[in-house]
Motif scaffolding. Sequence first.
Motif, PDB file in Angstrom:
ATOM      1  N   HIS A 151       0.672  -1.171  -0.017  1.00  0.00           N
ATOM      2  CA  HIS A 151       0.048  -0.143  -0.033  1.00  0.00           C
ATOM      3  C   HIS A 151       0.957   1.377  -0.022  1.00  0.00           C
TER       4      HIS A 151
ATOM      5  N   SER B 147       0.778   5.436   0.722  1.00  0.00           N
ATOM      6  CA  SER B 147       0.069   6.480   1.468  1.00  0.00           C
ATOM      7  C   SER B 147       0.926   7.937   1.349  1.00  0.00           C
TER       8      SER B 147
ATOM      9  N   CYS C 294      -4.626   6.969   6.903  1.00  0.00           N
ATOM     10  CA  CYS C 294      -4.213   7.049   5.640  1.00  0.00           C
ATOM     11  C   CYS C 294      -5.316   7.758   4.840  1.00  0.00           C
TER      12      CYS C 294
ATOM     13  N   CYS D 173      -8.720   3.982   1.682  1.00  0.00           N
ATOM     14  CA  CYS D 173      -8.685   3.503   3.158  1.00  0.00           C
ATOM     15  C   CYS D 173      -9.978   4.392   3.825  1.00  0.00           C
TER      16      CYS D 173
HETATM   17 ZN   LIG Z   1      -4.579   4.189   2.002  1.00  0.00          ZN
END
Ligand SMILES: [Zn+2]
Length: 138
Positions: free
Chosen positions: A28, A30, A110, A115
């Motif tokens: 992931h 961010s 995030c 998210c």
């Molecule tokens: Zn995220």
Amino acid sequence: MAETAEPKAVKVHKTSGAGVEIDWKDGHHSSYTFTYLRDACPCALCTEEREKAKRKPGDPLGAVQGALPMFKALARPSEVEPIGKYAIRFYWNDGHQHGVYSWRWLREVCPCPQCKMARESTSGLEEDIAEHEKRKPN
Ligand SMILES: [Zn+2]
Ligand SMILES: [Zn+2]
């Protein structure tokens, strides 16, 4: 999900003021602006202030009377310091330096659409369950 909150790479764009980018071990990505992180400061003082104003971490501050809106956009860290393996600490240019931002916490807030949606649907679900419980005949 919180177990995977370990960063693979962290970039703090202190000089350009562009914010913080984190590549997580689970793939992931961010990206946070400094303003977002300053607003979401996890210290006791800011948490209390947010709860009073009913803001979630990352929600923008309410307009302060007489304050120039531009001032907010200038949130920047003057110093960034890693804390062990689990967190990062920002010394903000407004003098605030109590916030210790753990990786786990950063992952939780995030700001990416994915998210954000997950957070909103979770809180929505809790409300649905509460509603359902209320409507149940005894
Ligand atoms: Zn995220
Ligand atoms: Zn704070």
